[in-house]
Every structure is written in structure tokens, then in C-alpha cells.
Design an enzyme around this catalytic site. Structure first.
Site, PDB file in Angstrom:
ATOM      1  N   ASP A   1     -17.349  -6.869 -27.402  1.00  0.00           N
ATOM      2  CA  ASP A   1     -17.771  -8.186 -27.884  1.00  0.00           C
ATOM      3  C   ASP A   1     -16.559  -9.022 -28.268  1.00  0.00           C
ATOM      4  O   ASP A   1     -16.200  -9.135 -29.445  1.00  0.00           O
ATOM      5  CB  ASP A   1     -18.734  -8.024 -29.069  1.00  0.00           C
ATOM      6  CG  ASP A   1     -20.033  -7.349 -28.649  1.00  0.00           C
ATOM      7  OD1 ASP A   1     -20.499  -7.615 -27.528  1.00  0.00           O
ATOM      8  OD2 ASP A   1     -20.572  -6.548 -29.429  1.00  0.00           O
TER       9      ASP A   1
ATOM     10  N   LYS B   1     -20.902  -2.833 -22.119  1.00  0.00           N
ATOM     11  CA  LYS B   1     -21.849  -3.877 -22.516  1.00  0.00           C
ATOM     12  C   LYS B   1     -21.075  -5.159 -22.780  1.00  0.00           C
ATOM     13  O   LYS B   1     -20.203  -5.209 -23.644  1.00  0.00           O
ATOM     14  CB  LYS B   1     -22.637  -3.491 -23.766  1.00  0.00           C
ATOM     15  CG  LYS B   1     -23.720  -4.530 -24.103  1.00  0.00           C
ATOM     16  CD  LYS B   1     -24.379  -4.276 -25.442  1.00  0.00           C
ATOM     17  CE  LYS B   1     -23.585  -4.853 -26.591  1.00  0.00           C
ATOM     18  NZ  LYS B   1     -23.731  -6.336 -26.700  1.00  0.00           N
TER      19      LYS B   1
ATOM     20  N   ASP C   1     -25.707  -8.270 -21.599  1.00  0.00           N
ATOM     21  CA  ASP C   1     -26.549  -8.454 -22.781  1.00  0.00           C
ATOM     22  C   ASP C   1     -26.590  -9.929 -23.185  1.00  0.00           C
ATOM     23  O   ASP C   1     -25.937 -10.347 -24.136  1.00  0.00           O
ATOM     24  CB  ASP C   1     -25.997  -7.589 -23.919  1.00  0.00           C
ATOM     25  CG  ASP C   1     -26.889  -7.599 -25.143  1.00  0.00           C
ATOM     26  OD1 ASP C   1     -28.105  -7.855 -24.991  1.00  0.00           O
ATOM     27  OD2 ASP C   1     -26.376  -7.356 -26.253  1.00  0.00           O
TER      28      ASP C   1
ATOM     29  N   LYS D   1     -29.645 -11.554 -23.692  1.00  0.00           N
ATOM     30  CA  LYS D   1     -30.852 -11.766 -24.506  1.00  0.00           C
ATOM     31  C   LYS D   1     -31.538 -13.085 -24.162  1.00  0.00           C
ATOM     32  O   LYS D   1     -31.792 -13.933 -25.016  1.00  0.00           O
ATOM     33  CB  LYS D   1     -30.518 -11.715 -26.003  1.00  0.00           C
ATOM     34  CG  LYS D   1     -29.934 -10.397 -26.471  1.00  0.00           C
ATOM     35  CD  LYS D   1     -29.696 -10.398 -27.979  1.00  0.00           C
ATOM     36  CE  LYS D   1     -29.149  -9.089 -28.488  1.00  0.00           C
ATOM     37  NZ  LYS D   1     -27.753  -8.846 -28.066  1.00  0.00           N
ATOM     38  N   LEU D   2     -31.889 -13.243 -22.899  1.00  0.00           N
ATOM     39  CA  LEU D   2     -32.497 -14.491 -22.432  1.00  0.00           C
ATOM     40  C   LEU D   2     -33.853 -14.712 -23.102  1.00  0.00           C
ATOM     41  O   LEU D   2     -34.651 -13.790 -23.261  1.00  0.00           O
ATOM     42  CB  LEU D   2     -32.639 -14.450 -20.913  1.00  0.00           C
ATOM     43  CG  LEU D   2     -31.316 -14.321 -20.151  1.00  0.00           C
ATOM     44  CD1 LEU D   2     -31.580 -14.069 -18.672  1.00  0.00           C
ATOM     45  CD2 LEU D   2     -30.451 -15.552 -20.347  1.00  0.00           C
TER      46      LEU D   2
ATOM     47  N   ASP E   1     -36.534 -18.082 -23.059  1.00  0.00           N
ATOM     48  CA  ASP E   1     -36.858 -19.466 -22.722  1.00  0.00           C
ATOM     49  C   ASP E   1     -38.209 -19.454 -22.033  1.00  0.00           C
ATOM     50  O   ASP E   1     -38.875 -18.418 -21.987  1.00  0.00           O
ATOM     51  CB  ASP E   1     -35.754 -20.063 -21.821  1.00  0.00           C
ATOM     52  CG  ASP E   1     -35.560 -21.563 -22.046  1.00  0.00           C
ATOM     53  OD1 ASP E   1     -36.572 -22.299 -22.012  1.00  0.00           O
ATOM     54  OD2 ASP E   1     -34.418 -21.989 -22.262  1.00  0.00           O
ATOM     55  N   ILE E   2     -38.617 -20.578 -21.476  1.00  0.00           N
ATOM     56  CA  ILE E   2     -39.886 -20.585 -20.753  1.00  0.00           C
ATOM     57  C   ILE E   2     -39.745 -19.710 -19.505  1.00  0.00           C
ATOM     58  O   ILE E   2     -38.636 -19.496 -19.009  1.00  0.00           O
ATOM     59  CB  ILE E   2     -40.329 -22.017 -20.394  1.00  0.00           C
ATOM     60  CG1 ILE E   2     -39.333 -22.666 -19.434  1.00  0.00           C
ATOM     61  CG2 ILE E   2     -40.519 -22.850 -21.659  1.00  0.00           C
ATOM     62  CD1 ILE E   2     -39.820 -24.001 -18.893  1.00  0.00           C
TER      63      ILE E   2
ATOM     64  N   ASN F   1     -40.216 -19.943 -16.268  1.00  0.00           N
ATOM     65  CA  ASN F   1     -39.543 -20.469 -15.086  1.00  0.00           C
ATOM     66  C   ASN F   1     -38.028 -20.511 -15.273  1.00  0.00           C
ATOM     67  O   ASN F   1     -37.257 -20.153 -14.375  1.00  0.00           O
ATOM     68  CB  ASN F   1     -40.067 -21.869 -14.784  1.00  0.00           C
ATOM     69  CG  ASN F   1     -39.484 -22.447 -13.505  1.00  0.00           C
ATOM     70  OD1 ASN F   1     -39.635 -21.863 -12.429  1.00  0.00           O
ATOM     71  ND2 ASN F   1     -38.824 -23.576 -13.619  1.00  0.00           N
ATOM     72  N   THR F   2     -37.602 -20.928 -16.456  1.00  0.00           N
ATOM     73  CA  THR F   2     -36.159 -21.024 -16.722  1.00  0.00           C
ATOM     74  C   THR F   2     -35.506 -19.658 -16.729  1.00  0.00           C
ATOM     75  O   THR F   2     -34.426 -19.459 -16.160  1.00  0.00           O
ATOM     76  CB  THR F   2     -35.924 -21.734 -18.069  1.00  0.00           C
ATOM     77  OG1 THR F   2     -36.424 -23.070 -17.981  1.00  0.00           O
ATOM     78  CG2 THR F   2     -34.453 -21.769 -18.430  1.00  0.00           C
TER      79      THR F   2
ATOM     80  N   THR G   1     -31.114  -5.523 -34.717  1.00  0.00           N
ATOM     81  CA  THR G   1     -30.754  -4.540 -35.740  1.00  0.00           C
ATOM     82  C   THR G   1     -30.120  -5.181 -36.968  1.00  0.00           C
ATOM     83  O   THR G   1     -29.895  -4.508 -37.970  1.00  0.00           O
ATOM     84  CB  THR G   1     -29.793  -3.471 -35.173  1.00  0.00           C
ATOM     85  OG1 THR G   1     -28.693  -4.119 -34.529  1.00  0.00           O
ATOM     86  CG2 THR G   1     -30.515  -2.593 -34.167  1.00  0.00           C
TER      87      THR G   1
ATOM     88  N   ARG H   1     -23.821   4.272 -35.526  1.00  0.00           N
ATOM     89  CA  ARG H   1     -22.550   4.428 -36.219  1.00  0.00           C
ATOM     90  C   ARG H   1     -22.286   5.909 -36.474  1.00  0.00           C
ATOM     91  O   ARG H   1     -23.217   6.652 -36.820  1.00  0.00           O
ATOM     92  CB  ARG H   1     -22.585   3.707 -37.582  1.00  0.00           C
ATOM     93  CG  ARG H   1     -22.693   2.190 -37.512  1.00  0.00           C
ATOM     94  CD  ARG H   1     -21.355   1.591 -37.076  1.00  0.00           C
ATOM     95  NE  ARG H   1     -21.366   0.142 -37.138  1.00  0.00           N
ATOM     96  CZ  ARG H   1     -21.733  -0.653 -36.143  1.00  0.00           C
ATOM     97  NH1 ARG H   1     -22.157  -0.125 -35.009  1.00  0.00           N
ATOM     98  NH2 ARG H   1     -21.682  -1.963 -36.272  1.00  0.00           N
TER      99      ARG H   1
ATOM    100  N   GLN I   1     -25.042  -4.614 -39.445  1.00  0.00           N
ATOM    101  CA  GLN I   1     -26.265  -3.955 -39.008  1.00  0.00           C
ATOM    102  C   GLN I   1     -27.002  -3.406 -40.230  1.00  0.00           C
ATOM    103  O   GLN I   1     -26.392  -2.823 -41.114  1.00  0.00           O
ATOM    104  CB  GLN I   1     -25.933  -2.797 -38.056  1.00  0.00           C
ATOM    105  CG  GLN I   1     -24.981  -3.155 -36.924  1.00  0.00           C
ATOM    106  CD  GLN I   1     -25.634  -3.991 -35.843  1.00  0.00           C
ATOM    107  OE1 GLN I   1     -26.819  -4.278 -35.899  1.00  0.00           O
ATOM    108  NE2 GLN I   1     -24.853  -4.399 -34.866  1.00  0.00           N
TER     109      GLN I   1
ATOM    110  N   ARG J   1     -17.944  -1.619 -32.606  1.00  0.00           N
ATOM    111  CA  ARG J   1     -16.775  -1.595 -33.479  1.00  0.00           C
ATOM    112  C   ARG J   1     -16.219  -0.210 -33.806  1.00  0.00           C
ATOM    113  O   ARG J   1     -15.003  -0.067 -33.927  1.00  0.00           O
ATOM    114  CB  ARG J   1     -17.074  -2.395 -34.752  1.00  0.00           C
ATOM    115  CG  ARG J   1     -17.028  -3.898 -34.496  1.00  0.00           C
ATOM    116  CD  ARG J   1     -17.645  -4.708 -35.604  1.00  0.00           C
ATOM    117  NE  ARG J   1     -19.105  -4.682 -35.531  1.00  0.00           N
ATOM    118  CZ  ARG J   1     -19.890  -5.529 -36.188  1.00  0.00           C
ATOM    119  NH1 ARG J   1     -19.356  -6.450 -36.971  1.00  0.00           N
ATOM    120  NH2 ARG J   1     -21.192  -5.456 -36.076  1.00  0.00           N
TER     121      ARG J   1
END
Length: 225
Positions: free
Chosen positions: A11, A33, A60, A62-63, A65-66, A68-69, A116, A176, A185, A206
Site C-alpha cells: 500500500d 495486493k 483491491d 473495492k468498486l 457504484d451503480i 452499469n458503471t 476491518t 497480525r 484495524q 505492515r
């Protein structure tokens, strides 16, 4: 390539740091990831370049939306051919159905149930009068009904999710080591406990990426499994 069930969460928006970390741990993790930070900074080319290392990519994003989008967004991501792709279960059944229909055949589409970083007080604050376990259970059933491959849930809920979805692909983030810090978390377990409870893959960030020796940290966690 490692047969590990650990996906390391890289990340960071810094491509060189991300690639350096990936190279260091590549022999002791099962995949990479890459989330919003990395994707917003480096785009599709950055994903391609990381995939060249030969490890499966867990995209990752995390979509949510509507329908179709989300469907069109996943079609646009198709050439990246990620091993795993996330959407939010809270987007509803139609959205999840369209997400799965639009994904490449080899991509596992999994639904994020409850982050989380959230606990019961957080859920109540956004109008959900239920504890995280009940909400995860409801969204697990919704994702399964929508034809997805699995879900993302904390280690605290994975045993119940496995009972209700024996064939589901269950991703557990926020794990962890026993001597690790929980950071932001709120619902965490050890990697070994998560696997014992039924996790398919674990996401570790991490404890590996911020360790003085990331490769040694990855090996130490893998040894507990």
C-alpha cells in the site's frame, strides 16, 4: 514461485518502493495486493509492470457504484487479468452480478463485507443497527447468491462465513502476528488462527512491508502456517 497463501499488501503510491518490496519478498508470498494508493498513482501500466514479477495480482479497488458503471469499469480492467478483484457487497446484488459477468474468466471476484477498520459503533453511526458479525453474514449470503467467487471478511467472522459458504473463496485482511500491533484495524487475528478458521488467503501488509527486513518477516509469518 512460493505456494504461500499470503498476499502481501503493498500500500504505497511510490512505484519504486512497491517494486523493491515485491522483489524482496517474492519468494515467500503467494501474490501481491495492490490497492487504491498504488493504482491512483501508477495506473494500469503500474499494475502491468508489477505483474511482470510473476506473482498473481490482487487488485483491491473495492468498486462500489451503480451496476452499469461497475461492469464497464471491470471491462476496462480486463486486460490486466488480475487473479483477484474486489467490489463492495453493499453495492447490492445487481451490481455484484454485473461485476462477475464483466470480469475475465480467470479472475476471482470477491465482495468486501465489513471493513476491518469498523466496529459496531462505526456501523451504528452509518445507520446499521447490527454487530459486524451479523452484517458480514448477511452480505456473505448476498454475495453467494449473486454468483461471486467469495468475500473479504475479518478473521473474527471467517469461521461463520466458511460454515455458510463451504466452497467460497474467503479473503482475510488485517491479520497480525502474535507480537504485532493492530494499527488502525479493529478486528484482527493471527495468520494461523485465520487459516484454521477457514481462510483461503491472507492479506498481510505492515508487519511485512514496514519490517526492518521484509523478507525475513514474510518468512517468519509463513513459518507459523
Amino acid at each position: 514461485m512460493s505456494g504461500s497463501r499470503i498476499y502481501v499488501a503493498i500500500d504505497t503510491p511510490d512505484f519504486e518502493r512497491a517494486r523493491t518490496l515485491a522483489v524482496r519478498v517474492r519468494n515467500h508470498v503467494g501474490g501481491l495486493k495492490l490497492g487504491l494508493e498504488f493504482f491512483c498513482a501508477n495506473g494500469r501500466q503500474g499494475i502491468h509492470d508489477m505483474a511482470d514479477l510473476g506473482l498473481p495480482i490482487f487488485l483491491d479497488l473495492k468498486l462500489h457504484d451503480i451496476p452499469n458503471t461497475v461492469g464497464k469499469a471491470i471491462q476496462a480492467l480486463g486486460p490486466l487479468d488480475p487473479a483477484i478483484l474486489t467490489v463492495h457487497a453493499a453495492g447490492g446484488r445487481a451490481m455484484m452480478e454485473d461485476a462477475k459477468a464483466a470480469a475475465p474468466s480467470g479472475t476471482k471476484v470477491v465482495a468486501v463485507t465489513v471493513l476491518t477498520s469498523l466496529d459496531s459503533e462505526d456501523l451504528e453511526a452509518i445507520g446499521l443497527d447490527r454487530d459486524p458479525h451479523m452484517q458480514v453474514q448477511r452480505l456473505t449470503e448476498l454475495a453467494r447468491g449473486a454468483g461471486l467467487d467469495g468475500i473479504v471478511c475479518s478473521g473474527s467472522e471467517v469461521a461463520a462465513a466458511r460454515r455458510s459458504w463451504p466452497g467460497g473463496f474467503l479473503v482475510v485482511p488485517g491479520v497480525r502476528p502474535a507480537d504485532g500491533h493492530s494499527a488502525d484495524q479493529k478486528r484482527v487475528v493471527t495468520p494461523r488462527a485465520a487459516l484454521d478458521a477457514g481462510a483461503s488467503v491472507l492479506v498481510v501488509g505492515r508487519p511485512i512491508t514496514q519490517a526492518a527486513d521484509p523478507d525475513m518477516a514474510a518468512r517468519a509469518i509463513e513459518a507459523t502456517l
